[in-house]
Design a protein around this motif. Structure first.
Motif, short mmCIF file in Angstrom:
data_model
loop_
_atom_site.label_atom_id
_atom_site.label_comp_id
_atom_site.label_asym_id
_atom_site.label_seq_id
_atom_site.Cartn_x
_atom_site.Cartn_y
_atom_site.Cartn_z
N ARG A 1 16.85 -12.09 36.95
CA ARG A 1 16.43 -12.52 38.29
C ARG A 1 16.06 -11.34 39.19
O ARG A 1 15.49 -11.53 40.27
N ALA A 2 16.40 -10.13 38.75
CA ALA A 2 16.07 -8.92 39.50
C ALA A 2 14.89 -8.18 38.89
O ALA A 2 14.58 -7.06 39.31
N ALA A 3 14.22 -8.79 37.95
CA ALA A 3 13.17 -8.11 37.21
C ALA A 3 11.86 -8.05 37.99
O ALA A 3 11.51 -8.96 38.74
N ASP A 4 11.16 -6.94 37.82
CA ASP A 4 9.78 -6.74 38.29
C ASP A 4 9.59 -6.92 39.79
O ASP A 4 8.64 -7.58 40.23
N PRO A 5 10.44 -6.33 40.60
CA PRO A 5 10.15 -6.37 42.04
C PRO A 5 8.96 -5.48 42.36
O PRO A 5 8.66 -4.52 41.64
N ASP A 6 8.28 -5.80 43.44
CA ASP A 6 7.20 -4.93 43.89
C ASP A 6 7.76 -3.65 44.50
O ASP A 6 7.13 -2.58 44.42
N VAL A 7 8.91 -3.74 45.11
CA VAL A 7 9.57 -2.58 45.68
C VAL A 7 11.07 -2.83 45.70
O VAL A 7 11.52 -3.98 45.80
N VAL A 8 11.83 -1.76 45.54
CA VAL A 8 13.29 -1.81 45.67
C VAL A 8 13.67 -1.14 46.98
O VAL A 8 13.25 -0.01 47.25
N VAL A 9 14.44 -1.84 47.79
CA VAL A 9 15.00 -1.23 48.99
C VAL A 9 16.41 -0.75 48.67
O VAL A 9 17.27 -1.56 48.29
N VAL A 10 16.62 0.54 48.76
CA VAL A 10 17.94 1.13 48.58
C VAL A 10 18.55 1.25 49.98
O VAL A 10 18.17 2.12 50.75
N GLY A 11 19.48 0.35 50.29
CA GLY A 11 19.88 0.14 51.66
C GLY A 11 21.02 0.98 52.20
O GLY A 11 21.63 0.61 53.20
N GLY A 12 21.29 2.10 51.56
CA GLY A 12 22.33 2.98 52.09
C GLY A 12 23.66 2.85 51.39
O GLY A 12 23.98 1.85 50.76
N ASP A 13 24.44 3.91 51.50
CA ASP A 13 25.74 4.04 50.84
C ASP A 13 25.63 3.93 49.32
O ASP A 13 26.47 3.32 48.65
N VAL A 14 24.58 4.53 48.79
CA VAL A 14 24.57 4.84 47.35
C VAL A 14 25.72 5.78 47.05
O VAL A 14 26.37 5.70 46.00
N VAL A 15 25.97 6.67 47.98
CA VAL A 15 27.08 7.62 47.95
C VAL A 15 27.86 7.47 49.26
O VAL A 15 27.34 6.91 50.23
N PRO A 16 29.10 7.97 49.28
CA PRO A 16 29.83 8.65 48.21
C PRO A 16 30.32 7.68 47.14
O PRO A 16 30.39 6.47 47.37
N GLY A 17 30.66 8.24 46.01
CA GLY A 17 31.16 7.46 44.89
C GLY A 17 31.38 8.35 43.68
O GLY A 17 30.89 9.48 43.64
N PRO A 18 32.08 7.83 42.69
CA PRO A 18 32.52 8.69 41.58
C PRO A 18 31.43 9.12 40.62
O PRO A 18 31.54 10.17 40.00
N PHE A 19 30.37 8.35 40.46
CA PHE A 19 29.30 8.70 39.52
C PHE A 19 27.99 8.81 40.29
O PHE A 19 27.00 8.16 39.97
N ALA A 20 28.02 9.66 41.30
CA ALA A 20 26.90 9.77 42.23
C ALA A 20 25.64 10.28 41.55
O ALA A 20 24.55 9.76 41.79
N ARG A 21 25.76 11.31 40.74
CA ARG A 21 24.57 11.90 40.14
C ARG A 21 23.87 10.88 39.24
O ARG A 21 22.64 10.70 39.31
N ALA A 22 24.62 10.20 38.41
CA ALA A 22 24.03 9.21 37.51
C ALA A 22 23.39 8.07 38.30
O ALA A 22 22.32 7.57 37.93
N THR A 23 24.03 7.68 39.37
CA THR A 23 23.49 6.60 40.20
C THR A 23 22.20 7.01 40.87
O THR A 23 21.21 6.27 40.87
N LEU A 24 22.18 8.20 41.46
CA LEU A 24 20.96 8.69 42.10
C LEU A 24 19.82 8.86 41.10
O LEU A 24 18.66 8.52 41.39
N GLU A 25 20.13 9.36 39.92
CA GLU A 25 19.10 9.54 38.91
C GLU A 25 18.53 8.19 38.46
O GLU A 25 17.31 8.06 38.26
N ARG A 26 19.38 7.19 38.32
CA ARG A 26 18.88 5.87 37.90
C ARG A 26 17.98 5.27 38.97
O ARG A 26 16.92 4.71 38.67
N LEU A 27 18.37 5.39 40.22
CA LEU A 27 17.56 4.85 41.31
C LEU A 27 16.24 5.59 41.45
O LEU A 27 15.23 4.99 41.85
N SER A 28 16.22 6.86 41.10
CA SER A 28 14.99 7.65 41.21
C SER A 28 13.93 7.16 40.23
O SER A 28 12.74 7.49 40.39
#
Length: 238
Positions: free
Chosen positions: A24-51
Motif C-alpha cells: 500500500r506504500a508502493a510507488d509514491p510520486d514523492v515521499v515526505v520525510v516529516g522530521g525526527d528521522v533522528v535521533p535514534g539508534p540506527f541513524a546512519r542506516a536510516t538516513l542512507e535508506r531514505l536517501s
C-alpha cells in the motif's frame, strides 16, 4: 499525486523497511520525510535508506537538536534529549548532521501543508485532549485546508475551523498500544491514515541494546502502554 508521509522514524530501520515493503506504500510520486528521522539508534542506516527515495524533507526538533550538538557543550547525563542527540551526532558525523538543521519547517504539496509539529514551530505540542482554544492557537498562522504533522507519535484527525489537521503518527516509536508502524498516504490531497504490523517487539529489543532511551522504547515497542496514558502525559506538559 500520491504522497507517502513518513514521520518520527527515530532510527528504527526495521520499522522503516516494513513500511516501504508494504504494497500500500508502493510507488509514491514523492515521499515526505516529516522530521525526527533522528535521533535514534540506527541513524546512519536510516538516513542512507531514505536517501534512496524521491523524498522531500522537513526539519523536526530531533534534526535541529542533532545539528545543535555539533557546537554544543557535553550534555549532562540526565538530559536525555541532548545525550541522544550527541550519540546520533557521534554516529553520523558533523558533515551529515549539519544539513539536518537547515531543513525547512514546512512544505506544501497539492495544497497540503506539511510540518513536523505545528506550522509555526518544530516542537510545539497539541494532543487529542487539547482544548479548542489551544488548537486554534497552534493553527493561527495558516489558512491551509489540510495540515499534516507528527511529533506526538499518535495518529489523529481533527478539524479546526476551516482547517483539517492530520497527525500521521510515528513509523518508529508509535504510542498506539500495539507497536505497529504508523504512516500516511495522501492521494491527490486526500489523506488516509495507515499502519503496518511487523515484529516490533524484536525491533524494540534490538534498539534497547544500542540506545539509552529505554522508557520510550518500552512504551512504544517492547511493552506498549495504553495510548491514552501517553496522551495524558503529553497534555500535562503543554
Amino acid at each position: 499525486m500520491n504522497v507517502l508521509a513518513l514521520y518520527d522514524i527515530h532510527g528504527n530501520i526495521d520499522a522503516l523497511e516494513a513500511v516501504l515493503a508494504d504494497p500500500r506504500a508502493a510507488d509514491p510520486d514523492v515521499v515526505v520525510v516529516g522530521g525526527d528521522v533522528v535521533p535514534g539508534p540506527f541513524a546512519r542506516a536510516t538516513l542512507e535508506r531514505l536517501s534512496q527515495l524521491n523524498a522531500r524533507w522537513l526539519r523536526g526538533n530531533g534534526e535541529r537538536e542533532v545539528a545543535e550538538a555539533i557546537d554544543g557543550p557535553e550534555p549532562a547525563p540526565d538530559d536525555l534529549a541532548r545525550v541522544t542527540a550527541k550519540l546520533t551526532l557521534d554516529e553520523i558525523g558533523p558533515d551529515a548532521a549539519r544539513p539536518l538543521g537547515d531543513l525547512p519547517l514546512t512544505l506544501e504539496i497539492d495544497g497540503v501543508l506539511y510540518c513536523h509539529a505545528t506550522p509555526r514551530r518544530d516542537d510545539e505540542m497539541v494532543t487529542k485532549l487539547s482544548t479548542p482554544e489551544r488548537w486554534a492557537e497552534v493553527l493561527s498562522t495558516t489558512t491551509a485546508p489540510l495540515v499534516v504533522a507528527g511529533h506526538t507519535h499518535q495518529q489523529h484527525d481533527r478539524t479546526v475551523g476551516a482547517t483539517r489537521f492530520i497527525n500521521a503518527g510515528s513509523v518508529g516509536l508509535p504510542y498506539e498500544g500495539d507497536g505497529a508502524a504508523r504512516w500516511l498516504w495522501v492521494a491527490d490531497g486526500v489523506p488516509e491514515l495507515r499502519q503496518t504490523a511487523y515484529d516490533s517487539h524484536a525491533a524494540g529489543r534490538r534498539m534497547l541494546a544500542a540506545w539509552p532511551d529505554a522508557r520510550s522504547l518500552n512504551a512504544s515497542l517492547v511493552e506498549p502502554v495504553a495510548p491514552l496514558t501517553v496522551t495524558e502525559i503529553f497534555e500535562s506538559l503543554i
